[in-house]
Design a protein around this motif. Sequence first.
Motif, mmCIF file in Angstrom:
data_model
loop_
_atom_site.group_PDB
_atom_site.id
_atom_site.type_symbol
_atom_site.label_atom_id
_atom_site.label_comp_id
_atom_site.label_asym_id
_atom_site.label_seq_id
_atom_site.Cartn_x
_atom_site.Cartn_y
_atom_site.Cartn_z
ATOM 1 N N VAL A 1 5.465 10.287 4.984
ATOM 2 C CA VAL A 1 4.149 9.859 5.440
ATOM 3 C C VAL A 1 3.218 9.850 4.237
ATOM 4 C CG1 VAL A 1 3.533 12.227 6.105
ATOM 5 C CG2 VAL A 1 2.284 10.305 7.090
ATOM 6 N N GLU A 2 2.317 8.852 4.179
ATOM 7 C CA GLU A 2 1.379 8.799 3.058
ATOM 8 C C GLU A 2 0.084 8.124 3.463
ATOM 9 O OE1 GLU A 2 2.449 6.331 -0.323
ATOM 10 O OE2 GLU A 2 3.245 4.764 0.991
ATOM 11 N N PHE A 3 -1.000 8.607 2.905
ATOM 12 C CA PHE A 3 -2.294 7.956 3.059
ATOM 13 C C PHE A 3 -2.347 6.738 2.152
ATOM 14 C CE2 PHE A 3 -6.683 7.529 1.412
ATOM 15 C CZ PHE A 3 -7.300 7.110 2.581
ATOM 16 N N GLY B 1 0.799 -1.224 0.000
ATOM 17 C CA GLY B 1 0.000 0.000 0.000
ATOM 18 C C GLY B 1 0.824 1.262 0.000
ATOM 19 N N THR B 2 1.965 1.253 -0.699
ATOM 20 C CA THR B 2 2.831 2.425 -0.690
ATOM 21 C C THR B 2 3.357 2.759 -2.077
ATOM 22 O OG1 THR B 2 4.830 3.403 0.278
ATOM 23 C CG2 THR B 2 4.880 1.038 -0.162
ATOM 24 N N ALA B 3 3.657 4.034 -2.280
ATOM 25 C CA ALA B 3 4.326 4.488 -3.496
ATOM 26 C C ALA B 3 5.745 4.942 -3.190
ATOM 27 C CB ALA B 3 3.543 5.647 -4.130
ATOM 28 N N TYR B 4 6.178 4.766 -1.956
ATOM 29 C CA TYR B 4 7.512 5.189 -1.546
ATOM 30 C C TYR B 4 8.540 4.154 -2.008
ATOM 31 C CZ TYR B 4 10.829 7.670 1.513
ATOM 32 O OH TYR B 4 11.880 8.414 1.997
ATOM 33 N N GLY B 5 9.810 4.483 -1.820
ATOM 34 C CA GLY B 5 10.876 3.618 -2.295
ATOM 35 C C GLY B 5 11.080 2.357 -1.479
ATOM 36 N N ARG B 6 10.390 2.219 -0.361
ATOM 37 C CA ARG B 6 10.505 1.019 0.467
ATOM 38 C C ARG B 6 9.207 0.819 1.229
ATOM 39 N NH1 ARG B 6 11.578 2.529 5.824
ATOM 40 N NH2 ARG B 6 12.330 4.671 6.136
ATOM 41 N N THR B 7 9.070 -0.329 1.863
ATOM 42 C CA THR B 7 7.854 -0.605 2.619
ATOM 43 C C THR B 7 7.830 0.227 3.905
ATOM 44 O OG1 THR B 7 8.957 -2.478 3.677
ATOM 45 C CG2 THR B 7 7.639 -2.942 1.716
ATOM 46 N N PRO B 8 6.646 0.541 4.403
ATOM 47 C CA PRO B 8 6.555 1.395 5.600
ATOM 48 C C PRO B 8 7.030 0.691 6.861
ATOM 49 C CG PRO B 8 4.389 0.637 4.916
ATOM 50 C CD PRO B 8 5.333 0.236 3.833
ATOM 51 N N ASP B 9 7.505 1.477 7.808
ATOM 52 C CA ASP B 9 7.897 0.950 9.112
ATOM 53 C C ASP B 9 6.693 0.784 10.027
ATOM 54 O OD1 ASP B 9 10.933 0.979 8.935
ATOM 55 O OD2 ASP B 9 10.453 3.031 8.359
ATOM 56 N N LEU B 10 5.653 1.568 9.769
ATOM 57 C CA LEU B 10 4.440 1.507 10.585
ATOM 58 C C LEU B 10 3.256 1.893 9.708
ATOM 59 C CD1 LEU B 10 2.924 1.395 13.378
ATOM 60 C CD2 LEU B 10 3.433 3.856 13.574
ATOM 61 N N THR B 11 2.190 1.116 9.796
ATOM 62 C CA THR B 11 0.937 1.476 9.137
ATOM 63 C C THR B 11 -0.171 1.449 10.177
ATOM 64 O OG1 THR B 11 1.636 0.529 7.019
ATOM 65 C CG2 THR B 11 -0.713 0.920 7.324
ATOM 66 N N LEU B 12 -0.854 2.566 10.339
ATOM 67 C CA LEU B 12 -1.999 2.650 11.246
ATOM 68 C C LEU B 12 -3.258 2.595 10.389
ATOM 69 C CD1 LEU B 12 -0.837 5.431 13.748
ATOM 70 C CD2 LEU B 12 -0.675 2.939 13.995
ATOM 71 N N ARG B 13 -3.975 1.467 10.482
ATOM 72 C CA ARG B 13 -5.174 1.250 9.664
ATOM 73 C C ARG B 13 -6.430 1.220 10.531
ATOM 74 N NH1 ARG B 13 -1.889 -2.569 6.854
ATOM 75 N NH2 ARG B 13 -1.559 -1.981 4.671
ATOM 76 N N GLU C 1 4.088 12.532 1.093
ATOM 77 C CA GLU C 1 4.809 13.659 1.683
ATOM 78 C C GLU C 1 6.146 13.152 2.223
ATOM 79 O OE1 GLU C 1 3.926 16.799 5.364
ATOM 80 O OE2 GLU C 1 2.278 15.741 4.391
ATOM 81 N N VAL C 2 7.251 13.711 1.733
ATOM 82 C CA VAL C 2 8.577 13.259 2.143
ATOM 83 C C VAL C 2 9.433 14.484 2.438
ATOM 84 C CG1 VAL C 2 9.399 13.122 -0.252
ATOM 85 C CG2 VAL C 2 10.539 11.788 1.526
ATOM 86 N N PHE D 1 3.846 5.269 7.730
ATOM 87 C CA PHE D 1 4.902 6.094 8.301
ATOM 88 C C PHE D 1 6.254 5.440 8.021
ATOM 89 C CE2 PHE D 1 1.056 6.689 10.739
ATOM 90 C CZ PHE D 1 0.953 8.079 10.844
ATOM 91 N N PHE D 2 7.215 6.259 7.656
ATOM 92 C CA PHE D 2 8.553 5.783 7.342
ATOM 93 C C PHE D 2 9.528 6.430 8.320
ATOM 94 C CE2 PHE D 2 5.904 5.626 3.643
ATOM 95 C CZ PHE D 2 6.176 4.390 3.075
ATOM 96 N N PHE D 3 10.262 5.598 9.062
ATOM 97 C CA PHE D 3 11.157 6.073 10.108
ATOM 98 C C PHE D 3 12.549 6.324 9.548
ATOM 99 C CE2 PHE D 3 8.661 3.266 13.346
ATOM 100 C CZ PHE D 3 7.554 4.075 13.176
ATOM 101 N N LYS D 4 13.278 7.184 10.216
ATOM 102 C CA LYS D 4 14.703 7.348 9.914
ATOM 103 C C LYS D 4 15.483 7.397 11.216
ATOM 104 C CE LYS D 4 14.409 12.392 9.229
ATOM 105 N NZ LYS D 4 14.697 13.459 8.238
ATOM 106 N N LYS D 5 16.717 6.894 11.161
ATOM 107 C CA LYS D 5 17.536 6.801 12.360
ATOM 108 C C LYS D 5 18.290 8.087 12.647
ATOM 109 C CE LYS D 5 18.152 1.800 11.844
ATOM 110 N NZ LYS D 5 19.117 0.682 11.671
ATOM 111 N N THR D 6 18.447 8.917 11.624
ATOM 112 C CA THR D 6 19.174 10.168 11.822
ATOM 113 C C THR D 6 18.326 11.174 12.592
ATOM 114 O OG1 THR D 6 18.412 10.921 9.653
ATOM 115 C CG2 THR D 6 20.568 9.860 9.753
ATOM 116 N N PRO D 7 18.970 12.061 13.355
ATOM 117 C CA PRO D 7 18.215 13.040 14.143
ATOM 118 C C PRO D 7 17.538 14.081 13.264
ATOM 119 C CG PRO D 7 20.575 13.463 14.296
ATOM 120 C CD PRO D 7 20.433 12.162 13.575
#
Length: 438
Positions: A169-171, A124-136, A235-236, A272-278
């Motif tokens: 983040v994406e719907f 369910g994503t158009a981003y370059g990788r699978t999401p880290d969290l999906t709230l459905r 939105e990125v 939601f897509f997480f990143k480790k950098t601050p």
Amino acid sequence: MKYIVWLVVFMPAWAFAQKLSFYQDIQPIVHAKCATCHRPGGGAPFSLITYEDVSKRSAFIKKVTTSRYMPPWRADDHYVAFSNSRKLADAELAMLTAWIDAGAPKGKENLKAEQALLKKVEAGTAYGRTPDLTLRTKYAYKVKGDRQERFMVFKIPFELAEAANIEAVEFTSSNKRVIHHVNFAIHPVDNPAVDLYKTVDSINLTSNRYAYEQWLPYKKEMTYYGGWIPGASLEVYPSDMGWTMPKRGVMLLTIHYSPSGKDEESLSGVNFFFKKTPIARKVKVISLGSGGIGERDISPPLMLFPNAVQTHQLRIANARENITVLYVWPHMHYLGKSFTAYALHDADTIPLVKIPSWDFRWQEMYRYRKPVVLKQGDIVNIDCTYDNTADNPLNPNNPPKFVESSADMRSDQEMMTMLLVYVTYQPGDESLVYEGQP
């Protein structure tokens, strides 16, 4: 190098037609510019992922692309440049047309990109990788085929191991075609005494608005606010920007379902897509116009009379901090004809967005190629024209009738709204440039 670019752009189609094949030349164009919507669950009526999907509709694709009807991109790129443009470059269009004219040759089969895209579609994503969290939502919402619109709010609790920095983040939905628009709000709930689960999971705002009161304990703070409109991409944020998903809280997902003539279902959520950098710079959102700041300052008031074309304006000063705008999100409904926004800084005009021919079916959160800097005191101007005549093919009323505006954002009312996604300004932001699709 300049001569090579000239040859690619201006070389006639017949010059390279025989050398083109789907997997090597055409698939990257179609996946980047078409399959964002033409995919299972997307807003388009059919998929354009596989060779078979594309080749069997090649004549139709040629017709809608050479006329520039597709891919849909309503913003005037000469007014201001956006990095997430879906518009086909001249060279891309020439290649696509030449390939179709040559009989849509398949070439050597390579299913790697296709399989990767189908995997993302399944997630369910158009981003370059699978999401880290999906709230459905807990269940797929059943849209009745009674031609009535519905406003539903879904409560989706979350409890994470730790707070997470967000880079995108994406719907997401199994059926976007039945959705008029979406808004979501992330509310942190740190107090463990506040139960996230023993309240209703959803509320129909049309028939049960008062039940919303039981969610008020969740709404003392809001971390982030976002949404989706037909045609919009995800939105990125740049590498040093973003916002932090709280460890515990609820997401309130408001979905406006369009009137439908048949029963449909839609299972929706937010990726939601997480990143480790601050995160050095926090991303924020502000809404101007209908449903936001300055709603009462729209002049003349947003009341649209039948059989009339009217222009309305909003002038509002940036009374806050200096800001650097990453995205602009214009919004009107079916009677919209044109949308233009700009800012005035002393004697200078700063273009924000221009949509000469508004089309509700194809909107976007426009991502600036070069972020726009708005200083404190700059005057934001929004000029919108509406066509409430029978000549407007998207006018839902025949004959035209009086239409007004309210915060409910019903489809039989109108909107004059612009959201800005931004960060606090820092010296040097004027030289930032963001290229290409996210």
